[in-house]
Write an enzyme that holds these catalytic residues in place. Structure first.
Site, PDB file in Angstrom:
ATOM      1  N   VAL A 156      15.210 -55.898  61.941  1.00  0.00           N
ATOM      2  CA  VAL A 156      14.445 -54.656  61.866  1.00  0.00           C
ATOM      3  C   VAL A 156      14.772 -53.996  60.536  1.00  0.00           C
ATOM      4  O   VAL A 156      15.938 -53.884  60.156  1.00  0.00           O
ATOM      5  CB  VAL A 156      14.796 -53.703  63.027  1.00  0.00           C
ATOM      6  CG1 VAL A 156      13.971 -52.421  62.931  1.00  0.00           C
ATOM      7  CG2 VAL A 156      14.570 -54.383  64.371  1.00  0.00           C
ATOM      8  N   CYS A 157      13.746 -53.591  59.801  1.00  0.00           N
ATOM      9  CA  CYS A 157      13.925 -52.827  58.575  1.00  0.00           C
ATOM     10  C   CYS A 157      14.798 -53.602  57.586  1.00  0.00           C
ATOM     11  O   CYS A 157      14.595 -54.778  57.348  1.00  0.00           O
ATOM     12  CB  CYS A 157      14.504 -51.456  58.932  1.00  0.00           C
ATOM     13  SG  CYS A 157      14.449 -50.213  57.647  1.00  0.00           S
ATOM     14  N   SER A 158      15.827 -52.962  57.042  1.00  0.00           N
ATOM     15  CA  SER A 158      16.669 -53.608  56.035  1.00  0.00           C
ATOM     16  C   SER A 158      17.636 -54.621  56.632  1.00  0.00           C
ATOM     17  O   SER A 158      18.419 -55.230  55.900  1.00  0.00           O
ATOM     18  CB  SER A 158      17.450 -52.556  55.238  1.00  0.00           C
ATOM     19  OG  SER A 158      18.181 -51.714  56.094  1.00  0.00           O
ATOM     20  N   GLY A 159      17.559 -54.833  57.934  1.00  0.00           N
ATOM     21  CA  GLY A 159      18.318 -55.929  58.535  1.00  0.00           C
ATOM     22  C   GLY A 159      17.912 -57.270  57.948  1.00  0.00           C
ATOM     23  O   GLY A 159      18.652 -58.256  58.044  1.00  0.00           O
ATOM     24  N   THR A 168      10.201 -56.147  55.304  1.00  0.00           N
ATOM     25  CA  THR A 168      11.279 -55.172  55.385  1.00  0.00           C
ATOM     26  C   THR A 168      10.668 -53.809  55.086  1.00  0.00           C
ATOM     27  O   THR A 168       9.455 -53.689  54.899  1.00  0.00           O
ATOM     28  CB  THR A 168      12.428 -55.502  54.411  1.00  0.00           C
ATOM     29  OG1 THR A 168      13.550 -54.643  54.695  1.00  0.00           O
ATOM     30  CG2 THR A 168      12.000 -55.305  52.955  1.00  0.00           C
TER      31      THR A 168
END
Length: 314
Positions: A101-104, A121
């Site tokens: 999720v996102c910057s993961g 991202t």
């Protein structure tokens, strides 16, 4: 399993967790078991200051069915954690699917799990992800991307879209739609839809008349939206209006109006059973033929195909 760390975005963790929990409560025969893990376990602080309990990821000896890595602040420090990358690699090796999720996505990329794959991202991190991990093909527009058994999503709330897509992958679209309704969110944003709407992007205009016009447009799509009519509304000449509008929004007035009408039509196709000719009229296309040509040119599909692919079950 949801993997987190200090300063992770709490919604990156709780959003997907709530989707799976809701699916388990409201879908017959569905039983997701959600675990949250971190290096060392214990209480982990989030970027909002709220802390939550986690398991020690090293103690999770059996790979999960689905491994999801959250995003957050201080990602340079996070991806420098060799223990975290090692554990993510270990668990990913036995998982049916892996997601971020996102910057993961930076964690998956640092672990080598995105090499040669498309990925999404947060829009603000796309360029950095491209520069830092050139072997990753970054899609800067997508809400989420599926490449094989690896799923990546855009920023924060896109984790909910991703989790709903995972539920749909497991149990079908109708099941995911029921979860979405229970959570009072739309099951409509797909991996192929942009992170930002045309209206949202244009609201960054510096000129107050242009900002006001952009905010006014979605509720008046059936009005006369020619350049002359819009210029009159902003008290500018047609030539001056066209120049200012393009400078402020990056598109011509006609391009912007068409994009807003198309987005509005998409929402109605996705969330209502209104006839296509009615949607064409309500969105200012005038007739289904014009809307059909616009969809083919802008989206490479037809209104009917869009509804079939993205519309909620009857």
């Amino acid at each position: 399993m949801l993997v987190t760390f200090e300063s992770a975005q709490i919604l990156d963790v709780t959003g997907p967790a709530e989707v799976f929990s809701t699916a388990s409560r409201y879908l017959s025969g569905v039983a997701y078991e959600v675990a949250v893990a971190s290096v060392g376990g214990g209480m982990v602080g989030s970027s909002s200051g709220i802390a939550f309990a986690t398991l020690d990821i090293a103690g999770c000896r059996t790979p999960p069915d689905t491994l999801i890595v959250a995003g957050g602040r201080d990602m340079a420090e996070v991806v420098a954690d060799r223990d975290l990358l090692s554990e993510v690699n270990r668990l990913a090796g036995g998982a049916r699917r892996v997601a971020s999720v996102c910057s993961g996505a930076f964690v998956l990329a640092a672990a080598g799990l995105l090499d040669g794959r498309r990925a999404a991202t947060h829009w603000a991190e796309c360029d950095l992800l491209r520069r830092t991990y050139p072997r990753v093909s970054v899609d800067g527009d997508a809400i989420y991307v599926r490449d094989g058994n690896v799923w990546t999503s855009a920023g924060v709330t896109a984790g909910i879209d991703l989790a709903l897509a995972l539920v749909a992958d497991d149990h079908g679209r109708q099941a995911a739609a029921r979860v979405a309704r229970q959570l009072v969110v739309y099951l409509r944003r797909s991996g192929g839809q942009a992170q930002f709407s045309t209206v949202l992007e244009a609201q960054h205009a510096d000129s107050e008349p242009i900002r006001d016009l952009v905010a006014w447009l979605p509720d008046h799509l059936g009005d006369d939206l020619t350049v002359g009519a819009l210029a009159h509304r902003t008290h500018l000449s047609a030539r001056q209006f066209s120049r200012v509008f393009r400078a402020e929004t990056g598109s011509t007035p006609a391009e912007h109006v068409e994009a807003v009408r198309t987005e509005a039509a998409c929402r109605l196709l996705e969330t209502t059973q209104a006839p296509i000719d009615e949607i064409a009229r309500r969105c200012g296309f005038g007739n289904p033929e014009t809307m059909n040509r616009t969809f083919r040119r802008r989206l490479d599909t037809t209104p009917g195909q869009h509804r079939q692919h993205f519309g909620a079950p009857c």
